[in-house]
Scaffold this motif. Structure first.
Motif, PDB file in Angstrom:
ATOM      1  N   PHE A  54      -8.450  -4.623   0.761  1.00  0.00           N
ATOM      2  CA  PHE A  54      -8.861  -3.327   1.285  1.00  0.00           C
ATOM      3  C   PHE A  54     -10.046  -2.798   0.471  1.00  0.00           C
ATOM      4  N   PRO A  55     -10.757  -1.782   0.939  1.00  0.00           N
ATOM      5  CA  PRO A  55     -11.984  -1.327   0.287  1.00  0.00           C
ATOM      6  C   PRO A  55     -11.748  -0.720  -1.098  1.00  0.00           C
ATOM      7  N   ALA A  56     -12.723  -0.927  -1.973  1.00  0.00           N
ATOM      8  CA  ALA A  56     -12.652  -0.397  -3.340  1.00  0.00           C
ATOM      9  C   ALA A  56     -12.531   1.130  -3.375  1.00  0.00           C
ATOM     10  N   PRO A  57     -13.257   1.887  -2.539  1.00  0.00           N
ATOM     11  CA  PRO A  57     -13.095   3.348  -2.584  1.00  0.00           C
ATOM     12  C   PRO A  57     -11.672   3.810  -2.263  1.00  0.00           C
ATOM     13  N   LEU A  58     -10.962   3.044  -1.446  1.00  0.00           N
ATOM     14  CA  LEU A  58      -9.576   3.382  -1.145  1.00  0.00           C
ATOM     15  C   LEU A  58      -8.704   3.187  -2.382  1.00  0.00           C
ATOM     16  N   LYS A  59      -8.921   2.102  -3.113  1.00  0.00           N
ATOM     17  CA  LYS A  59      -8.159   1.876  -4.360  1.00  0.00           C
ATOM     18  C   LYS A  59      -8.445   2.986  -5.359  1.00  0.00           C
ATOM     19  N   THR A  60      -9.697   3.408  -5.463  1.00  0.00           N
ATOM     20  CA  THR A  60     -10.045   4.497  -6.368  1.00  0.00           C
ATOM     21  C   THR A  60      -9.307   5.772  -5.976  1.00  0.00           C
ATOM     22  N   ALA A  61      -9.264   6.056  -4.673  1.00  0.00           N
ATOM     23  CA  ALA A  61      -8.570   7.254  -4.201  1.00  0.00           C
ATOM     24  C   ALA A  61      -7.077   7.183  -4.539  1.00  0.00           C
ATOM     25  N   LEU A  62      -6.481   6.023  -4.387  1.00  0.00           N
ATOM     26  CA  LEU A  62      -5.064   5.881  -4.728  1.00  0.00           C
ATOM     27  C   LEU A  62      -4.840   6.093  -6.216  1.00  0.00           C
ATOM     28  N   ASP A  63      -5.740   5.575  -7.047  1.00  0.00           N
ATOM     29  CA  ASP A  63      -5.560   5.638  -8.497  1.00  0.00           C
ATOM     30  C   ASP A  63      -5.786   7.026  -9.087  1.00  0.00           C
ATOM     31  N   TRP A  64      -6.513   7.889  -8.386  1.00  0.00           N
ATOM     32  CA  TRP A  64      -6.725   9.248  -8.883  1.00  0.00           C
ATOM     33  C   TRP A  64      -5.432  10.052  -8.889  1.00  0.00           C
ATOM     34  N   PHE A  65      -4.456   9.650  -8.081  1.00  0.00           N
ATOM     35  CA  PHE A  65      -3.255  10.459  -7.894  1.00  0.00           C
ATOM     36  C   PHE A  65      -2.005   9.631  -8.180  1.00  0.00           C
ATOM     37  N   TYR A  66      -0.907  10.324  -8.440  1.00  0.00           N
ATOM     38  CA  TYR A  66       0.359   9.625  -8.690  1.00  0.00           C
ATOM     39  C   TYR A  66       1.525  10.375  -8.052  1.00  0.00           C
ATOM     40  N   GLU A  67       1.829  11.548  -8.553  1.00  0.00           N
ATOM     41  CA  GLU A  67       2.968  12.299  -8.034  1.00  0.00           C
ATOM     42  C   GLU A  67       2.790  12.689  -6.575  1.00  0.00           C
ATOM     43  N   GLU A  68       1.547  12.839  -6.142  1.00  0.00           N
ATOM     44  CA  GLU A  68       1.286  13.258  -4.764  1.00  0.00           C
ATOM     45  C   GLU A  68       1.806  12.256  -3.733  1.00  0.00           C
ATOM     46  N   TRP A  69       1.894  10.976  -4.111  1.00  0.00           N
ATOM     47  CA  TRP A  69       2.358   9.930  -3.187  1.00  0.00           C
ATOM     48  C   TRP A  69       3.877   9.763  -3.202  1.00  0.00           C
ATOM     49  N   ALA A  70       4.516  10.202  -4.273  1.00  0.00           N
ATOM     50  CA  ALA A  70       5.900   9.813  -4.545  1.00  0.00           C
ATOM     51  C   ALA A  70       6.890  10.350  -3.510  1.00  0.00           C
ATOM     52  N   ALA A  71       7.850   9.492  -3.166  1.00  0.00           N
ATOM     53  CA  ALA A  71       8.955   9.831  -2.262  1.00  0.00           C
ATOM     54  C   ALA A  71       8.470  10.303  -0.900  1.00  0.00           C
ATOM     55  N   LYS A  72       7.381   9.716  -0.437  1.00  0.00           N
ATOM     56  CA  LYS A  72       6.845  10.016   0.891  1.00  0.00           C
ATOM     57  C   LYS A  72       6.556   8.695   1.616  1.00  0.00           C
ATOM     58  N   PRO A  73       6.678   8.685   2.937  1.00  0.00           N
ATOM     59  CA  PRO A  73       6.413   7.445   3.675  1.00  0.00           C
ATOM     60  C   PRO A  73       4.926   7.260   3.959  1.00  0.00           C
ATOM     61  N   VAL A  74       4.538   6.011   4.038  1.00  0.00           N
ATOM     62  CA  VAL A  74       3.154   5.678   4.372  1.00  0.00           C
ATOM     63  C   VAL A  74       3.151   4.559   5.401  1.00  0.00           C
ATOM     64  N   ALA A  75       2.245   4.671   6.364  1.00  0.00           N
ATOM     65  CA  ALA A  75       2.077   3.639   7.389  1.00  0.00           C
ATOM     66  C   ALA A  75       0.611   3.239   7.421  1.00  0.00           C
ATOM     67  N   PHE A  76       0.329   2.140   8.141  1.00  0.00           N
ATOM     68  CA  PHE A  76      -1.008   1.573   8.111  1.00  0.00           C
ATOM     69  C   PHE A  76      -1.530   1.286   9.508  1.00  0.00           C
ATOM     70  N   VAL A  77      -2.810   1.614   9.699  1.00  0.00           N
ATOM     71  CA  VAL A  77      -3.553   1.200  10.881  1.00  0.00           C
ATOM     72  C   VAL A  77      -4.710   0.370  10.348  1.00  0.00           C
ATOM     73  N   ALA A  78      -4.663  -0.942  10.587  1.00  0.00           N
ATOM     74  CA  ALA A  78      -5.623  -1.850   9.971  1.00  0.00           C
ATOM     75  C   ALA A  78      -6.411  -2.618  11.033  1.00  0.00           C
ATOM     76  N   TYR A  79      -7.641  -2.929  10.685  1.00  0.00           N
ATOM     77  CA  TYR A  79      -8.483  -3.673  11.627  1.00  0.00           C
ATOM     78  C   TYR A  79      -9.287  -4.716  10.868  1.00  0.00           C
ATOM     79  N   GLY A  80      -9.625  -5.804  11.587  1.00  0.00           N
ATOM     80  CA  GLY A  80     -10.377  -6.876  10.954  1.00  0.00           C
ATOM     81  C   GLY A  80     -10.614  -8.005  11.937  1.00  0.00           C
ATOM     82  N   ARG A  81     -10.810  -9.177  11.377  1.00  0.00           N
ATOM     83  CA  ARG A  81     -11.037 -10.344  12.225  1.00  0.00           C
ATOM     84  C   ARG A  81      -9.686 -10.850  12.740  1.00  0.00           C
ATOM     85  N   GLU A  82      -9.432 -12.131  12.621  1.00  0.00           N
ATOM     86  CA  GLU A  82      -8.228 -12.705  13.222  1.00  0.00           C
ATOM     87  C   GLU A  82      -6.933 -12.110  12.670  1.00  0.00           C
TER      88      GLU A  82
END
Length: 198
Positions: A90-118
């Motif tokens: 996944f893109p580097a800016p997304l990893k940076t955004a995830l790493d800036w925060f910690y408690e904000e993500w905790a005990a919450k659900p996350v889902a994904f909409v992904a696109y690419g080649r095959e």
């Protein structure tokens, strides 16, 4: 749903590249999510928030853009990450955004909409599941994947075409996501979540 309060869903557009397709995917997804009566949608475009690439030390003040986004993430009941797959990840800016925060993500659900080649972004999703597990978030099973997404344009130029499988996938994913969002919101209300040390 407890108190009939809407669930606050934050949709994160993970790509910041010029010419990116992420906003088109996010617009389609938020349109589908907006049809439900149980969701309040907030779109976070990482190309707009422009989080700093260099993280601060523990005793430094957070930059304004980080603090502002932190409030939005903390208020969320659930997250959906819209991500392309770049080089099996996944893109580097997304990893940076995830790493800036910690408690904000905790005990919450996350889902994904992904696109690419095959793969339709499945390699990116697999890696994101590992990252979110470390952040004490709950990555749900159902995801929307869009292999060869450029083939999903209809003759009139609209996207995605009515026969695309993603129309069915998104309903299943949103049903699972909202179930987890309700369950975890009620759990956090009963007892604050205390994760392990980062």
């Amino acid at each position: 749903m407890s108190g009939n309060a809407k669930l606050r869903l934050v949709v994160i557009i993970g790509s910041t590249r010029r010419g990116r397709f992420g906003p088109t995917v996010a617009e389609w997804f938020t349109g589908r999510a907006g049809r439900r009566g149980d969701l309040e949608v907030d779109v976070v475009d990482l190309a707009v928030t422009r989080l700093p690439e260099v993280l601060t030390d523990v005793d430094e003040e957070l930059p304004v853009s980080v603090r502002e986004l932190g409030f939005r993430l903390a208020a969320a009941d659930a997250f959906v990450v819209v991500t392309p797959e770049y080089n099996h990840s996944f893109p580097a800016p997304l990893k940076t955004a995830l790493d800036w925060f910690y408690e904000e993500w905790a005990a919450k659900p996350v889902a994904f909409v992904a696109y690419g080649r095959e793969s339709g972004g499945l390699h990116a999703v697999s890696q994101l599941r590992l990252v979110f597990a470390e952040l004490n978030a709950t990555a749900i099973r159902a995801a929307v994947t869009l292999p060869d997404y450029w083939d999903l344009f209809a003759a009139d130029g609209s996207w995605p075409k009515p026969s695309a499988a993603c129309h069915t996938m998104v309903k299943t994913m949103l049903d699972q996501l909202t179930w987890w969002a309700c369950a975890l919101r009620e759990a956090r209300a009963r007892q604050p979540y205390f994760g392990s040390e980062n």
